[in-house]
Design a protein around this motif. Sequence first.
Motif, short mmCIF file in Angstrom:
data_model
loop_
_atom_site.label_atom_id
_atom_site.label_comp_id
_atom_site.label_asym_id
_atom_site.label_seq_id
_atom_site.Cartn_x
_atom_site.Cartn_y
_atom_site.Cartn_z
N UNK A 182 0.77 -1.18 -0.01
CA UNK A 182 0.07 0.11 -0.11
C UNK A 182 0.93 1.20 0.09
N UNK A 183 2.05 1.14 0.67
CA UNK A 183 2.72 2.37 0.80
C UNK A 183 3.24 2.88 -0.60
N UNK A 184 3.90 1.94 -1.44
CA UNK A 184 4.47 2.21 -2.77
C UNK A 184 3.39 2.52 -3.57
N UNK A 185 2.08 1.91 -3.19
CA UNK A 185 0.98 1.85 -4.25
C UNK A 185 0.44 3.59 -4.27
N UNK A 186 0.28 3.99 -2.90
CA UNK A 186 0.11 5.45 -2.66
C UNK A 186 1.00 6.48 -3.27
N UNK A 187 2.29 6.10 -2.91
CA UNK A 187 3.25 7.07 -3.38
C UNK A 187 3.29 7.12 -5.07
N UNK A 188 3.07 6.07 -5.37
CA UNK A 188 3.04 6.11 -6.83
C UNK A 188 1.95 6.72 -7.29
N UNK A 189 0.62 6.49 -6.73
CA UNK A 189 -0.60 6.97 -7.20
C UNK A 189 -0.98 8.42 -7.00
N UNK A 190 -0.29 8.92 -6.08
CA UNK A 190 -0.46 10.55 -5.82
C UNK A 190 -0.02 11.23 -7.09
N UNK A 191 0.79 10.61 -7.83
CA UNK A 191 1.06 11.36 -9.19
C UNK A 191 -0.09 11.54 -10.13
N UNK A 192 -1.11 10.61 -10.12
CA UNK A 192 -2.24 10.87 -10.87
C UNK A 192 -3.42 11.36 -10.24
N UNK A 193 -3.39 11.39 -8.91
CA UNK A 193 -4.52 11.28 -8.07
C UNK A 193 -5.07 12.75 -8.16
N UNK A 194 -6.36 13.00 -8.20
CA UNK A 194 -6.88 14.37 -8.03
C UNK A 194 -6.72 15.08 -6.77
N UNK A 195 -6.85 14.43 -5.70
CA UNK A 195 -6.66 15.05 -4.42
C UNK A 195 -5.60 14.13 -3.54
N UNK A 196 -4.61 14.76 -2.91
CA UNK A 196 -3.81 14.13 -2.08
C UNK A 196 -3.96 14.68 -0.71
N UNK A 197 -3.96 13.90 0.36
CA UNK A 197 -4.08 14.39 1.69
C UNK A 197 -2.95 13.72 2.32
N UNK A 198 -1.94 14.43 2.93
CA UNK A 198 -0.79 14.31 3.55
C UNK A 198 -0.25 15.14 4.57
N UNK A 199 0.80 14.69 5.16
CA UNK A 199 1.27 15.68 6.16
C UNK A 199 2.30 16.60 5.67
N UNK A 200 2.41 17.94 6.21
CA UNK A 200 3.32 18.85 5.90
C UNK A 200 4.54 18.60 5.63
N UNK A 201 5.09 17.43 6.27
CA UNK A 201 6.43 17.19 6.08
C UNK A 201 6.75 16.55 4.55
#
Lengths: 377, 774
Positions: free
Chosen positions: B191-210
């Motif tokens: 899931x981690x790498x999937x999410x990291x990869x998917x944020x490139x084409x996602x419409x909305x990304x929610x994550x931490x400041x850092x």
Amino acid sequence: MDEEPERAKRWEGGYERTWEVLKEDESGSLKATVEEILFQSKRKRCVYVCVCVLIMRHLYVVIDCSRSMEDQDLKPNRLTSTLKLMEAFVDEYFDQNPISQVCLHRNPKKHIAALKKAVDTVCVGEPSLYNSLNQALQSLKHMPGHTSREILIILSSLTTCDPANIYELIKTLKSLKVRVSVIGLSAEVRVCTVLTRETGGLYHVILDESHFKELLMMHVKPPPASSSSECSLIRMGFPQHTVAALTDQDAKPSFSMSHLDSSSGPGLSLGGYFCPQCHAKYTELPVECKVCGLTLVSAPHLARSFHHLFPLQAFVESPLEELQGDRYCQACQGELKDKSIFTCTSCHSVFCVECDVFIHDTLHCCPCCIHSQVTPL
Amino acid sequence: MKLNIEGLLVYFPYDYIYPEQYSYMLELKRTLDAKGHGVLEMPSGTGKTISLLSLIIAYQRAFPLEVTKLIYCSRTVPEIEKVIEELRKLMEFYSKETGESNNFLALALSSRKNLCIHPEVSSLRFGKEVDGKCHSLTASYIRAQRHSNPNLPVCRFYEEFDAVGRQVPLPPGVYNLDDLKDFGRRKGWCPYYLARYSILHANIVVYSYHYLLDPKIADLVSKELAKKSVVVFDEAHNIDNVCIDSMSVNITRRTLDRCQNNVDTLQNTIHKIKETDAAKLREEYRRLVEGLKEANVARETDIYLANPVLPDEILQEAVPGTIRTAEHFVGFLRRFLEYLKSRLRVQHVVQESAPQFLKDIFDKVCIDRKPLRFCAERLQSLLRTLEIADIADFSAVTLISNFATLVSTYSQGFTIIIEPFEDRTPTIANPVLHFSCMDPSIAIKPVFQRFQSVIITSGTLSPLDIYPRILDFRPVTMASFTMTLARTCLCPLIVGRGNDQVALSSKFETREDFAVIRNYGNLLLEMSAIVPDGIVAFFTSYVYMENIVASWYEQGILENIQRNKLIFIETQDAAETSMALEKYQEACENGRGAILLSVARGKVSEGIDFVHHFGRAVIMFGVPYVYTQSRILKARLEYLRDQFQIRENDFLTFDAMRHAAQCVGRAIRGKTDYGLMIFADKRYARADKRGKLPRWIQEHINDGSLNLTVDEAVQLAKHFLRQMAQPFRQVRSTPATKGTEQVSTFVVWKGRWRHGYRCLNLAFQSQQLNNFVA
């Protein structure tokens, strides 16, 4: 114009900007607003809804006597003020619910005496909601199912020192269908909110003394019955008041059974109520016969409790302009001056505000309806 | 309901909208239209998140080419989850209203610790351990080695993802962390790498400041995010500190010792490799000669988010010869390390600027500026070449090399302070080298430069104009919105005097004053008697709290308080504090009542909400000024004065007031909530302090609640609590519009609303004025 009941001293209350309530109308006159305010103050009445209620009530009143009762925000202090209001409450309660009990006693005089004595109590320590609820529960749970089981807590303290988890007790109360209501004297406490919500009671916090009285009087009305509460027939005696004729030489004065255990009170008397079952004598009704356990009431008592079952329908409010015909109140025969009038739904008689309140709060029946019933006879 | 915001059709998933939400959206839309940045303040509990989301998504749908992505940055994992839930509600509303399934992809991203589903790795307790373990299973050379030696352990989830996952895009929908994990388990993908990869084409990304502000992480995760994105920083009142922390480096003796070990390991590994695989090192050498051309090309073509640790100039050049071979570089690191060690052996405090430091290092150990600048890149390259599996072990040497690069790159905005001991314990030697960033704009600059619109928002951002100044950007909108209330549910009181007329203040001169401490105790005692359930009291520092509580204990005040409520204390130990918090909540729940003594700027003041009965009153003892004797702070103040013309006092007051506002804001988390806010310091009554509170608090401070005595405050509080305890009818007396099938046209309400608008205009005017001056 009637002054509102003085809340202690004027300067002790909050800073009020009474003038901000007033608003000028188009012509710059204040008359409309003033009339509105007067009208509102007259019309402080509850909404009358027809609900099934329990007319036999068992009410436990718990008064917090902890340290915080010494607080002087009610004059002269919270305890004295509470007890004074409780006397009024007890009177009113028995007036409206003659066949009910407060703390398993039927006699209002006893309560008032006890309250008077309590004024001198020194308030110390912290209260325990758990202990008081538990004690009340121990007695209430033996009450028959056709009566209501109620606890009213006057709570001044904001804290409670409990020996065990109070949420367990709340569950027990709920399962035993005990209705707990709380009147808070200082602020909203979470545990009371939960307690009252779970057991179906009311939770209010007072604003000042007059509000306190209002809240207390709310508890005079019997609570709505839940559909699950059982119904049963009860044996009751309706003793006649008999006074031996003065001419009767054989008449002997006798003791009332209810005064046997207390040293005070009237001693011997000639007349009284005699239990139809065992002929024990009582000077006051309602009472439970000490000898045979029969509930003794008088017919008017029952009737007064009865009106809770069949409350008078609320009168329809309508503006004065729509009224055709004479502008006179059917009850007091005074001229209708206020801008609203009240019409009885069954006989279509018209009443003014004051009479409307009086009829609903005190008479419990429409005088015109009764009058029209009588005439055909 | 559907709204028409200046011609934009906005779907709003609730039946009612508060006027402040409407005006918030209006401002937001204008910001997006202008493709600029914005600073917006709106109190918590008024539906800030949903307003943001519904407007930006509507904008994305209306102008798909203008705004391609929403990057929503929040602070903690629970907050991220909350945002995702709101988003889910909105998306459901969309598909219900429009009848079509929309193809929006929204997802949350968090660390490996929160996303890992590998049975062994995910059971590790610390984030660093998880990262290290994961890296040792998934690094490219490990996987390459596995071809020759199939017995090596491997993460089957990553392998599966690598084999299939990249080709199949994540289906549209809203994914929170658990959804991602479920999806990963179903498919057998990481899931981690999937999410990291998917944020490139996602419409909305929610994550931490850092992920956006910390250069080390941003480089890995957010580098390739599209330029036409809208970035939202929620709860951004501390954003300058986050920026500064992400750029600052602290070096202690322990760091240096660990670094020494790292360097030794490097040395050994190089020797080993030289014997077995010398070609690899030669290959690296060749690559370094060519320089960092690739990175340069990428930045020029605008694919990447710039990394502040990787300054522009070094991209143009090849790695200097002195550190090009592996042995030379290790030797270089050794020298650098020895130099740092010698610097830490000082007996007195040293403060110097970066150029001074560079000159000194050149004089002493003949290290030039240029190789220092390449240090971070060179180390990364070496670690890659040496195929070191567990990067986590090398954090010390990475830190040192980052420091080397930063110190040689920025001549301004940083300062070096070497303290041989802590101020409190002058006898215990504990030398620390602070390389402290003083300019928050350095870290956030790439974000402002790269992304089209950046929105900074929070419940407490007052005074608004200071944020653009310290972050060095030019916003197109700045606005503060107030809260429309059905009843006055907050009651700020400024208690300035005790019953004996002694002025209450936490200022330095009266800090030890017996009378002040006694009066503070009296205030808490009186409040504990009249406030139901929970009270949260904040002190300015741990030391101050300890002193006061000790003194209260001696005077018997604590004992009296304990008759009314139990007392819990926040400590620096996180486990202890969370235990105290748990018990505190229990005591509030069962009616005993409790007081939580905590510290402004602590964990409680920032992250914990005290809804309803958990916080009926907040008492702020003193003004929470930052510890002004700290050298780092002094340097920063000096820098602010010189660079941004912000006076020390202004900044200190601003900083103190935003923390005070944060603290007292803990109690009100919505419109049905109510709470007292007690400011126990006479200095709050002054206009310069009061004026820096958020507008939604300021509005409720009238002349009658200034400079009260304890008794007066008790009277007011009693009255307020009784008022609030009256049954609250959920009348929508706030001017709210009911949604209709048609696009509802907006009506301008009277009274409060108009007032809000006037303030908005004022904000505009002052901003225009600023622009004019600038």
